[in-house]
Motif scaffolding. Structure first.
Motif, PDB file in Angstrom:
ATOM      1  N   ALA A 219       0.804  -1.221   0.000  1.00 39.97           N
ATOM      2  CA  ALA A 219       0.000   0.000   0.000  1.00 39.97           C
ATOM      3  C   ALA A 219       0.838   1.273   0.000  1.00 39.97           C
ATOM      4  O   ALA A 219       0.337   2.351  -0.255  1.00 39.97           O
ATOM      5  N   ARG A 223       1.680  -0.698  -4.873  1.00 38.92           N
ATOM      6  CA  ARG A 223       0.437  -1.255  -5.440  1.00 38.92           C
ATOM      7  C   ARG A 223      -0.042  -0.459  -6.653  1.00 38.92           C
ATOM      8  O   ARG A 223      -0.662  -1.012  -7.547  1.00 38.92           O
ATOM      9  N   ASP A 224       0.228   0.849  -6.699  1.00 41.13           N
ATOM     10  CA  ASP A 224      -0.159   1.635  -7.861  1.00 41.13           C
ATOM     11  C   ASP A 224       0.558   1.131  -9.110  1.00 41.13           C
ATOM     12  O   ASP A 224      -0.015   1.101 -10.200  1.00 41.13           O
ATOM     13  N   ALA A 295      -9.004  14.896  -7.835  1.00 44.01           N
ATOM     14  CA  ALA A 295      -8.176  15.546  -6.811  1.00 44.01           C
ATOM     15  C   ALA A 295      -8.225  14.756  -5.506  1.00 44.01           C
ATOM     16  O   ALA A 295      -7.483  15.044  -4.571  1.00 44.01           O
ATOM     17  N   GLU A 296      -9.073  13.751  -5.449  1.00 40.64           N
ATOM     18  CA  GLU A 296      -9.239  13.032  -4.181  1.00 40.64           C
ATOM     19  C   GLU A 296      -7.996  12.243  -3.790  1.00 40.64           C
ATOM     20  O   GLU A 296      -7.302  11.707  -4.650  1.00 40.64           O
ATOM     21  N   ALA A 297      -7.752  12.192  -2.489  1.00 35.93           N
ATOM     22  CA  ALA A 297      -6.603  11.448  -1.978  1.00 35.93           C
ATOM     23  C   ALA A 297      -6.704   9.996  -2.431  1.00 35.93           C
ATOM     24  O   ALA A 297      -7.801   9.429  -2.462  1.00 35.93           O
ATOM     25  N   ASN A 298      -5.548   9.411  -2.775  1.00 27.95           N
ATOM     26  CA  ASN A 298      -5.534   8.007  -3.202  1.00 27.95           C
ATOM     27  C   ASN A 298      -6.509   7.717  -4.336  1.00 27.95           C
ATOM     28  O   ASN A 298      -7.091   6.630  -4.385  1.00 27.95           O
ATOM     29  N   PHE A 299      -6.696   8.668  -5.234  1.00 28.09           N
ATOM     30  CA  PHE A 299      -7.639   8.530  -6.354  1.00 28.09           C
ATOM     31  C   PHE A 299      -9.071   8.332  -5.874  1.00 28.09           C
ATOM     32  O   PHE A 299      -9.906   7.839  -6.630  1.00 28.09           O
ATOM     33  N   ARG A 301      -9.986   6.160  -3.912  1.00 26.85           N
ATOM     34  CA  ARG A 301     -10.153   4.707  -3.731  1.00 26.85           C
ATOM     35  C   ARG A 301     -10.995   4.424  -2.506  1.00 26.85           C
ATOM     36  O   ARG A 301     -10.813   5.065  -1.474  1.00 26.85           O
ATOM     37  N   LEU A 302     -11.868   3.489  -2.601  1.00 31.14           N
ATOM     38  CA  LEU A 302     -12.624   3.091  -1.426  1.00 31.14           C
ATOM     39  C   LEU A 302     -11.687   2.395  -0.452  1.00 31.14           C
ATOM     40  O   LEU A 302     -10.705   1.785  -0.867  1.00 31.14           O
ATOM     41  N   PRO A 304     -10.125  -0.474   1.465  1.00 32.95           N
ATOM     42  CA  PRO A 304     -10.119  -1.862   1.008  1.00 32.95           C
ATOM     43  C   PRO A 304     -11.043  -2.701   1.873  1.00 32.95           C
ATOM     44  O   PRO A 304     -11.304  -2.368   3.019  1.00 32.95           O
ATOM     45  N   ARG A 305     -11.510  -3.788   1.304  1.00 32.32           N
ATOM     46  CA  ARG A 305     -12.339  -4.683   2.092  1.00 32.32           C
ATOM     47  C   ARG A 305     -11.475  -5.335   3.162  1.00 32.32           C
ATOM     48  O   ARG A 305     -10.268  -5.444   3.033  1.00 32.32           O
ATOM     49  N   LYS A 306     -12.128  -5.787   4.203  1.00 33.78           N
ATOM     50  CA  LYS A 306     -11.436  -6.457   5.308  1.00 33.78           C
ATOM     51  C   LYS A 306     -10.780  -7.722   4.771  1.00 33.78           C
ATOM     52  O   LYS A 306     -11.359  -8.454   3.979  1.00 33.78           O
ATOM     53  N   ASP A 307      -9.568  -7.951   5.220  1.00 35.98           N
ATOM     54  CA  ASP A 307      -8.792  -9.092   4.752  1.00 35.98           C
ATOM     55  C   ASP A 307      -9.305 -10.388   5.383  1.00 35.98           C
ATOM     56  O   ASP A 307      -9.230 -10.557   6.597  1.00 35.98           O
TER      57      ASP A 307
ATOM     58  N   GLU B 129      -1.316  11.162  -0.761  1.00 29.52           N
ATOM     59  CA  GLU B 129      -0.378  12.156  -1.241  1.00 29.52           C
ATOM     60  C   GLU B 129      -0.605  13.508  -0.585  1.00 29.52           C
ATOM     61  O   GLU B 129       0.095  14.465  -0.876  1.00 29.52           O
ATOM     62  N   GLN B 130      -1.580  13.597   0.337  1.00 29.82           N
ATOM     63  CA  GLN B 130      -1.880  14.877   0.955  1.00 29.82           C
ATOM     64  C   GLN B 130      -1.200  14.999   2.312  1.00 29.82           C
ATOM     65  O   GLN B 130      -0.860  14.010   2.938  1.00 29.82           O
ATOM     66  N   ARG B 227       0.575  11.299  -9.099  1.00 29.80           N
ATOM     67  CA  ARG B 227      -0.020  11.295  -7.758  1.00 29.80           C
ATOM     68  C   ARG B 227       1.053  10.982  -6.718  1.00 29.80           C
ATOM     69  O   ARG B 227       1.194  11.671  -5.721  1.00 29.80           O
ATOM     70  N   PHE B 299      -8.671   1.772 -10.310  1.00 29.66           N
ATOM     71  CA  PHE B 299      -8.868   1.990  -8.871  1.00 29.66           C
ATOM     72  C   PHE B 299     -10.294   2.413  -8.544  1.00 29.66           C
ATOM     73  O   PHE B 299     -10.546   3.004  -7.492  1.00 29.66           O
TER      74      PHE B 299
END
Lengths: 314, 314
Positions: A219, A223-224, A295-299, A301-302, A304-307, B129-130, B227, B299
């Motif tokens: 992360a 991962r990107d 412009a949202e942080a981390n694109f 991204r929602l 992540p689901r619980k592992d 990234e913020q 990003r 993503f």
């Protein structure tokens, strides 16, 4: 909307082909949509998805009487397809493609095409890491650029008809030479993909850090890169083989710059690092302002689901 | 929940510090939250956001009577802060940090800390990234790993108390040596950031492709790198200066692998390219399966907003 073209033939029905098909259908941009693909299973799936009005395993059947033929196959296959369909092309038809490299596509296709068709190579700058006929969606081209690279002597009217089609699918269109296109794409797309593939390979080959550690702690940036490095292998092999000169040129510059950064780290030159890291920040801002990314942080991204593996261990 | 610690002092209140503060407050994990930061404006903003129960421009004031002290400053600043707060630390207090490099933080902090505190360096593998106190949010550590690197002789109980706190904030915890941490992070985080910064710099410096072309056509891969290359410059300068050995080692491997890819492209070795591109795809799958990233295309990014500049031109 009045159809912009009568019959459209799509040769190849992956992510781009299926997204075009959905656009033609949903927006009523063509009166007929003929789909051709060599693979039995892919053709059957396209039919199940209702992507066209007719389905063909032989591209010659699909392009018959077509007013517009769009090749949506990997760039390495364009020459052979052009050769195969040439005798069946209708006089006055517009022939285009969607390949990520333009110089080699022109070189491979142009010699085969009859003088009575209009050849306008194209490239929609849009995509995801997913492939196949199930990957397509209506909004793929929305607010994205499509580059057209008409060869010398192309009738302006043919280029404008194709531009109108792309704009009707939500794209913005720019016209440039095939050579310039290949240089631009080498830096904004081909080299970024190459270094993403490369770092993922490097990480997989380490003895000091295990693969499971790479996956768990991905992360923090890695991962990107894996998303980009999950793109279609055949498509990307062809891109690097066909845009060789521009990729090698840009890669040489990248390596030169990286060597200089490496030196700054070795010698503890914090100012050089800080200067670069500040400069690169403003480019991100421009891309967001140009509407080419969120412009949202981390694109955005929602979370992540619980592992499930971890839950089992709790 | 019963507070896990009485008074917690946060020195530094950027993205990580403010996310911890929000967690302590919302989940009732501490009875007091003292916030210290040098910058007047940042401290005022933390107060406006209600991140703590007391606010201090001098870290010595904040750490007084604290049961847990968390340094949330760039790694390059940890030594100086440790030296400053050492005389005021309460016997039995747990002292930790959140820095992305652990070897240098241990080397810089340990000599200053009194024998009567428990030093357990830590690193939450989470971020965006913020930066700044406005960037923090409750879910930042959710389903993310935090690595603790207790030094030899640390009481296991101190490590376990800190583990419980991180788990209460939603994190998964792993314990390893500082050296191993730095090697892992060099490959999953530091080198990826370096090459992202580097390619964005290379693109900005070209004469053959304009900056506006880079921005317009960035959607084809490049924008993902921008990003990462928009991350905090001070924090990242410090990371490269302090994790020099591991970064240079991983970078050497990366460059070696890249040279071999370059050779494959030059000599048209499509099989070598295809083999790598296929292998990297499976690593992406593992990361998604481990819950460390979303499986959604791009993503799950929302379609970008309509470009106002283009609308004006329509």
């Amino acid at each position: 909307m009045t159809p912009l073209f009568g019959k459209v033939a799509l040769v190849g029905i992956g992510l781009i082909g299926s997204s075009i098909a959905i656009n033609l259908r949903e927006r009523g941009l063509a009166s007929e949509i003929a789909i051709a693909t060599r693979r039995e299973g892919t053709l059957a799936r396209a039919r199940e998805l209702g992507l066209g009005t007719s389905y063909h395993s032989d591209p010659i059947e699909a392009v018959k009487d077509a007013d517009l033929v769009i090749l949506c196959v990997p760039v390495g296959a364009c020459g052979a397809v052009a050769q195969a369909i040439a005798p069946a092309l209708k006089p006055g038809a517009v022939v285009t493609d969607v390949g990520s490299v333009k110089g080699s596509v022109v070189a491979d296709m142009a010699p085969h095409l009859p003088a009575h068709v209009h050849f306008v190579p194209g490239h929609p700058i849009a995509g995801t890491e997913q492939s196949g006929p199930d990957a397509g969606f209506l909004e793929l081209f929305e607010n994205r650029w499509t580059i057209l690279t008409p060869v010398e002597g192309t009738q302006a009217q043919a280029t404008e008809r194709l531009r109108a089609l792309w704009e009707a699918m939500g794209a913005m269109v720019e016209v440039m030479s095939a050579e310039h296109h290949d240089l631009v794409l080498a830096i904004v797309s081909h080299v970024p993909h190459l270094i993403a593939y490369n770092i993922v390979g490097t990480a997989a080959d380490l003895e000091t850090v295990t693969q499971s550690e790479v996956i768990k702690f991905s992360a923090s940036g890695f991962r990107d890169f894996t998303r980009i490095a999950a793109s279609d292998p055949t498509m990307w092999r062809d891109i690097f083989l066909t845009n060789r000169e521009a990729v090698l040129e840009m890669l040489a510059r990248f390596s030169e710059d990286l060597a200089s950064l490496q030196r700054a780290i070795r010698w503890g030159d914090g100012d050089a690092l800080f200067e670069l890291f500040t400069r690169t920040r403003s480019i991100r801002r421009s891309i967001v302002e140009a509407g080419q990314d969120t412009a949202e942080a981390n694109f955005g991204r929602l979370p992540p689901r619980k592992d499930p593996w971890n839950e089992a261990g709790d």
